[in-house]
Design an enzyme around this catalytic site. Structure first.
Site, PDB file in Angstrom:
ATOM      1  N   HIS A 192      -2.024 -13.892  -4.804  1.00 35.59           N
ATOM      2  CA  HIS A 192      -3.036 -15.032  -5.373  1.00 35.59           C
ATOM      3  C   HIS A 192      -2.864 -16.316  -4.683  1.00 35.59           C
ATOM      4  O   HIS A 192      -3.769 -17.069  -4.345  1.00 35.59           O
ATOM      5  CB  HIS A 192      -3.096 -15.018  -6.950  1.00 35.59           C
TER       6      HIS A 192
ATOM      7  N   TRP B 112      -4.921  -6.629  -0.931  1.00 37.85           N
ATOM      8  CA  TRP B 112      -6.318  -7.113  -0.183  1.00 37.85           C
ATOM      9  C   TRP B 112      -5.750  -8.224   0.949  1.00 37.85           C
ATOM     10  O   TRP B 112      -6.451  -8.325   2.010  1.00 37.85           O
ATOM     11  CB  TRP B 112      -7.276  -7.884  -1.196  1.00 37.85           C
TER      12      TRP B 112
ATOM     13  N   GLN C 101      -5.805  -1.608  -4.748  1.00 40.99           N
ATOM     14  CA  GLN C 101      -5.383  -1.137  -3.386  1.00 40.99           C
ATOM     15  C   GLN C 101      -5.803   0.114  -3.222  1.00 40.99           C
ATOM     16  O   GLN C 101      -6.192   0.446  -2.112  1.00 40.99           O
ATOM     17  CB  GLN C 101      -3.742  -0.885  -3.302  1.00 40.99           C
TER      18      GLN C 101
HETATM   19  N1  UDP Z   1       3.728 -11.075   2.723  1.00 43.88           N
HETATM   20  C1  UDP Z   1       4.790 -11.721   3.930  1.00 43.88           C
HETATM   21  N2  UDP Z   1       5.933 -10.931   4.065  1.00 43.88           N
HETATM   22  C2  UDP Z   1       6.254  -9.891   3.697  1.00 43.88           C
HETATM   23  C3  UDP Z   1       5.571  -9.157   2.832  1.00 43.88           C
HETATM   24  C4  UDP Z   1       4.326  -9.737   2.352  1.00 43.88           C
HETATM   25  O1  UDP Z   1       4.411 -12.860   4.123  1.00 43.88           O
HETATM   26  O2  UDP Z   1       7.443  -9.291   3.967  1.00 43.88           O
HETATM   27  C5  UDP Z   1       2.647 -11.731   2.369  1.00 43.88           C
HETATM   28  C6  UDP Z   1       1.654 -11.081   3.200  1.00 43.88           C
HETATM   29  O3  UDP Z   1       1.344 -11.663   4.230  1.00 43.88           O
HETATM   30  C7  UDP Z   1       0.480 -11.249   2.146  1.00 43.88           C
HETATM   31  C8  UDP Z   1       1.068 -11.269   0.817  1.00 43.88           C
HETATM   32  O4  UDP Z   1       2.735 -11.593   1.147  1.00 43.88           O
HETATM   33  O5  UDP Z   1      -0.304 -12.434   2.262  1.00 43.88           O
HETATM   34  C9  UDP Z   1       1.186 -10.050  -0.162  1.00 43.88           C
HETATM   35  O6  UDP Z   1      -0.377 -10.024  -0.612  1.00 43.88           O
HETATM   36  P1  UDP Z   1      -1.047  -8.505  -0.764  1.00 43.88           P
HETATM   37  O7  UDP Z   1      -2.249  -8.892  -1.216  1.00 43.88           O
HETATM   38  O8  UDP Z   1      -1.115  -7.901   0.599  1.00 43.88           O
HETATM   39  O9  UDP Z   1      -0.055  -7.679  -1.877  1.00 43.88           O
HETATM   40  P2  UDP Z   1       0.658  -7.885  -3.211  1.00 43.88           P
HETATM   41  O10 UDP Z   1       1.975  -8.652  -2.866  1.00 43.88           O
HETATM   42  O11 UDP Z   1      -0.132  -8.834  -4.085  1.00 43.88           O
HETATM   43  O12 UDP Z   1       0.716  -6.825  -3.841  1.00 43.88           O
END
Ligand code: UDP
Length: 463
Positions: A16, A355, A377
């Site tokens: 978010h 997303w 997802q």
């Molecule tokens: N992310 C990152 N490094 C990692 C894993 C995730 O920078 O090793 C960041 C990724 O670039 C994204 C966010 O964390 O911007 C994850 O958001 P996403 O909506 O893909 O998944 P969520 O964490 O909400 O399941």
């Protein structure tokens, strides 16, 4: 002319905060001032970042878990609502007292109460949707006439549901909160509340982290509100290059010293498999074992993010193929994902299809192997595999486990020389170009954002 002043409030999860922070930076770039409000544990790290522009400030509040939170439940959401509402209300009032009135409140998903706080102070508010427009429409349909049909599709996995403006969706493509057994379905009423406050507005509209060419039908599917594509919300350096210092979400937050970028530099072009499942999902030990086997058998270089998951400790230390894995790849606890995805050595992304991850992969032109876990997802994976055709979705067995053979099949499809792989790579390049087109000056998202800010500014000047 005074710049419009926005109060932007978001839920303190990584998925978010990342798009919200990018949104804030983009607003600042078109001349607005933004106060970014979220829970303390997310704020200080962001505020320290070097890539925070003038015009963006932070207002943090305690959600009761300043040192971290393992899981969120109904009680947490109630608590967040109470503390968040009080903070927002105090902030609006104290700014008003000192002669600095907020022009508008912007709020992301799960926080419909923010709109009510804004309304109680006579300030207009705008909902910022940080998932695909397809998923927004799906939630809307559920609460507006299609609830029974959706519930029956969830219980009948072999019959697809066809809703206006959306692709046909099977039960496995529907967001997980609609499953009556899902432990997070307590959040459904929050989505219903979102629509209620929104539809009470004279001119309901939603700013969405998507863009016109990505979801042309879903963006226009619902007559009751206007969906305005302002995405993809990705750090500028990887998208439009307007701010080269904007290289990661929290600025320099997650720069790791583990040397993975240097390691990527040593690999041939389009050779590396990147695997990461976001900031929340934790794969089971048997699932990691199947993945490890698939990687060893595929024999290609890989970069795999395995987060340290609380009690379980470092699972990768106990993987059966540890030595073989170390010979061909790297396992890290976190990485700067957009930097990795934009590295020329990366060939494909094995992803949970959050997303943000999905958009980041699209923007970098990297085809995906989808392994959706929960919330939106499943729907995102459907879009990737069947609508944009920029990837393939792995099929789990009856126990919900993706076996190593299935993973190898998908890796081969995406990376191999066959026609399907070529098509996915071509489509990935097409959407990369469309995404860049949307945000550059005069592109659809750029124009949408500017006219939103102009409209808010003009309305406030009339008051
Ligand atoms: N992310 C990152 N490094 C990692 C894993 C995730 O920078 O090793 C960041 C990724 O670039 C994204 C966010 O964390 O911007 C994850 O958001 P996403 O909506 O893909 O998944 P969520 O964490 O909400 O399941």
């Amino acid at each position: 002319m005074a710049p419009p002043r926005f109060l932007l409030v978001t839920f303190p999860g990584q998925g978010h905060i990342n798009p919200s922070l990018q949104f804030a930076k983009r607003l600042v770039r078109v001349g607005a001032h933004v106060t970014f409000a979220t829970a303390i544990r997310a704020c200080p790290r962001m505020a320290e970042s070097k890539s925070i522009p003038e015009g963006l400030s932070f207002a943090s509040f305690s959600d009761g878990y300043d040192d971290g939170l393992d899981n969120w439940d109904e009680e947490y959401m109630d608590n967040f609502k109470q503390r968040g509402s009080e903070t927002l209300s105090d902030l609006i009032a104290s700014n008003l007292k000192s002669g600095r009135r907020f022009t508008g409140v912007l709020y992301t998903i799960l926080l419909p109460w923010a709109a009510e706080v804004a309304r109680s102070h006579g300030i207009p508010s705008t909902f910022v949707w940080i998932q695909p427009a397809t998923v927004l429409d799906f939630y809307y349909y559920y609460f507006h006439g299609y609830g029974d049909l959706i519930r029956s599709t969830v219980d009948n996995p072999s019959v697809p549901i066809q809703l206006p403006g959306l692709p046909p969706l099977m039960a496995c493509d529907i967001p997980s909160f609609f499953n009556s057994k899902n432990e997070y379905n307590f959040s459904l009423p929050l989505f219903q509340w979102h629509f209620k406050v929104l539809l009470e507005e004279a001119k309901p509209r939603i700013l969405a982290n998507s863009f016109d060419a990505l979801e042309p039908d879903a963006i226009r599917a619902i007559n009751e509100f206007e969906v305005i594509g302002i995405g993809p919300l990705i750090p500028s350096a990887f998208l439009d290059g307007q701010d080269p210092s904007d290289t990661s979400f929290g600025g320099d937050l997650f720069k790791s010293s583990s040397g993975y970028m240097e390691w990527l530099d040593t690999k041939p072009k389009a050779s590396v498999i990147y695997l990461s499942f976001g900031s929340i999902s934790v794969l089971s030990k048997p699932q990691k074992e199947e993945m490890a086997r698939a990687l060893v058998e595929a024999g290609r270089p890989f970069l795999w993010v395995i987060r340290e998951s609380g009690k379980e400790g470092r699972d990768e230390d106990r993987l059966s193929f540890k030595e073989e894995l170390e010979k061909i790849g790297m396992i890290v606890p976190w990485c700067s994902q957009v930097e990795v995805l934009s590295h020329p050595s990366v060939a494909c992304f094995v992803t949970h299809c959050g997303w943000n991850s999905t958009l980041e992969s699209l923007v970098c032109g990297v085809p995906m192997v989808a392994f959706p876990q929960w919330t939106d997802q499943q729907t995102n994976a459907k879009l990737v595999a069947d609508v944009w055709r920029t990837g393939v979705r792995m099929t789990p067995n009856e126990q919900g486990l993706v076996e190593s053979g299935e993973m190898r099949r998908c890796l081969e499809l995406v990376m191999g020389d066959g026609k399907e792989g070529e098509e996915m790579r071509r489509n990935a390049r097409k959407f990369r170009d469309l995404a860049r087109e949307a945000v550059k000056e005069g592109g659809s998202s750029d124009k949408n954002l500017r006219s939103f800010v102009d409209e808010v500014r003009e309305a406030s000047e009339l008051e």
